[in-house]
Write a protein that holds these residues in place. Structure first.
Motif, PDB file in Angstrom:
ATOM      1  N   GLY A  12      77.686  10.385  98.019  1.00 20.42           N
ATOM      2  CA  GLY A  12      77.783  10.696  96.594  1.00 20.42           C
ATOM      3  C   GLY A  12      79.041  10.151  95.960  1.00 20.42           C
ATOM      4  N   THR A  14      79.621   7.937  93.825  1.00 26.26           N
ATOM      5  CA  THR A  14      79.595   7.681  92.383  1.00 26.26           C
ATOM      6  C   THR A  14      79.398   8.959  91.575  1.00 26.26           C
ATOM      7  OG1 THR A  14      77.212   7.224  92.466  1.00 26.26           O
ATOM      8  CG2 THR A  14      78.710   5.344  92.711  1.00 26.26           C
ATOM      9  N   THR A  38      75.835   5.061  98.470  1.00 22.88           N
ATOM     10  CA  THR A  38      75.121   5.173  97.202  1.00 22.88           C
ATOM     11  C   THR A  38      73.728   4.597  97.375  1.00 22.88           C
ATOM     12  OG1 THR A  38      75.143   4.511  94.863  1.00 22.88           O
ATOM     13  CG2 THR A  38      76.029   2.938  96.442  1.00 22.88           C
ATOM     14  N   ARG A  39      72.831   4.993  96.500  1.00 22.14           N
ATOM     15  CA  ARG A  39      71.482   4.432  96.558  1.00 22.14           C
ATOM     16  C   ARG A  39      71.416   3.064  95.895  1.00 22.14           C
ATOM     17  NH1 ARG A  39      66.762   8.783  95.460  1.00 22.14           N
ATOM     18  NH2 ARG A  39      65.617   6.920  96.090  1.00 22.14           N
ATOM     19  N   ALA A  46      79.070   1.945  91.062  1.00 18.32           N
ATOM     20  CA  ALA A  46      79.356   1.422  92.391  1.00 18.32           C
ATOM     21  C   ALA A  46      80.220   0.171  92.306  1.00 18.32           C
ATOM     22  CB  ALA A  46      78.052   1.124  93.125  1.00 18.32           C
ATOM     23  N   MET A  56      81.230  -0.419  99.269  1.00 16.48           N
ATOM     24  CA  MET A  56      80.034   0.313  98.854  1.00 16.48           C
ATOM     25  C   MET A  56      78.851  -0.095  99.734  1.00 16.48           C
ATOM     26  SD  MET A  56      81.236   2.262  96.577  1.00 16.48           S
ATOM     27  CE  MET A  56      79.680   3.026  96.066  1.00 16.48           C
ATOM     28  N   GLU A  58      74.642   0.990 100.860  1.00 16.45           N
ATOM     29  CA  GLU A  58      73.438   1.633 100.340  1.00 16.45           C
ATOM     30  C   GLU A  58      72.760   2.491 101.394  1.00 16.45           C
ATOM     31  OE1 GLU A  58      71.942  -1.335  96.754  1.00 16.45           O
ATOM     32  OE2 GLU A  58      70.829  -1.283  98.659  1.00 16.45           O
TER      33      GLU A  58
END
Length: 303
Positions: A12, A14, A38-39, A46, A56, A58
């Motif tokens: 999480g 972001t 992050t997704r 991001a 970063m 995913e």
């Protein structure tokens, strides 16, 4: 030879809590290799973190294999999940997934952020979901630190228009009931302190708060900071279900009957910094100049 930096994966990154953890890890005197889960690593938030030196990566917390390699490549993990966007079942599944993978990949330190008093028998769904995640992590015997933030100062941003334009602050709190509160940035500072000194924090839990105020005292502080004559309005519980929703109202009923249990005075010595007070938060976040803010629908949980 330069010592290898501790690699911390922040779930999480972001979001509000994860972002506060990232901020404080980057500002720490200890040099961390900060990774943000992050997704969407191509999103604006991001990219902004990447520009600050955060790696970063995913992953989807609903899919263990999507983030397993990132956990395997980390020494420590900050875990937070969001009841308000995911709902009970999805939040629990995501939290358990992250704990499970952290255990299987052998992380050295798992810092989990839940909810103040979530280990107590509250019958509040978003407290119970946090406790279910923690119990799973306990069963795995993870080297864990549990942080339990209370009511966030940031939630007052939802009421800014009422405060500034109408001169009222309204909550379903009874007269004389004190509510403990905390700045989300202090959660990030506490997490960073735990990562800096894992030997002191593994196996411990901390309820985090920086201030404690009744609704009337809160109105006084708002009046002092904003220059507006702010009056408290104690919303009747029977009206709060329509005005605030069931989950928030059930929580406020618990505030009225029991309440959080943070030892505010002891936290400074434990974590090595002074936690933010309500007045400090308001002044640092521009409440002296709040004018004509657009109202934020409902209320927001700073996650």
């Amino acid at each position: 030879m330069t010592a290898e930096r501790t690699r911390v994966l922040v779930a999480g990154a972001t979001g509000n809590q994860g972002g506060a953890v990232v901020d404080n890890l980057l500002a720490s005197d200890t040099e961390f290799d900060v990774r943000g889960l992050t997704r969407d690593a191509d999103g604006d938030a991001a990219r902004a973190l990447a520009d600050r030196g955060v790696t970063m990566v995913e992953g989807d917390l609903n899919d263990q294999e999507s983030f397993r390699s990132h956990v395997a490549d980390a020494d420590a993990v900050f875990a937070v999940t969001n009841f308000w966007t995911q709902g009970y079942d999805a939040q629990v599944r995501q939290g358990k997934n992250l704990a499970q993978v952290a255990d299987e990949e052998g992380v050295d330190h798992f810092v989990y952020s839940g909810v103040g008093s979530h280990e107590r028998d509250t019958s509040i769904p978003h407290f119970d979901s946090a406790w279910e995640i923690e119990r799973h992590a306990q069963d795995l015997d993870l080297p864990m630190t549990v942080l339990q933030p209370v009511f966030f100062f940031q939630n007052f941003e939802a009421f800014a228009e009422d405060v500034v334009e109408d001169g009222t602050v309204a909550l379903p709190l009874e007269e004389g009931v004190s509510l403990q509160m905390v700045d989300v940035d202090d959660v990030g500072r506490a997490a960073a302190a735990a990562f800096e000194n894992p030997n002191e924090f593994v196996g411990e839990r901390f309820e985090l708060a920086g201030d404690e105020k009744t609704l009337a005292e809160t109105a006084d502080v708002l009046s002092e900071v904003t220059g507006v004559d702010v009056e408290p309005y104690h919303v009747p519980i029977e009206d709060a279900y329509d005005d605030f929703g069931e989950e928030f109202t059930v929580m406020c009923e618990w505030f009225n009957e029991v309440g959080y249990d943070a030892d505010v005075d002891a936290l400074e010595e434990t974590f090595g910094f002074e936690f933010t007070t309500l007045e400090e938060y308001l002044r640092e976040h521009g409440w002296e100049d709040k004018e004509g803010m657009a109202s934020i629908p409902g209320w927001v949980k700073a996650l």
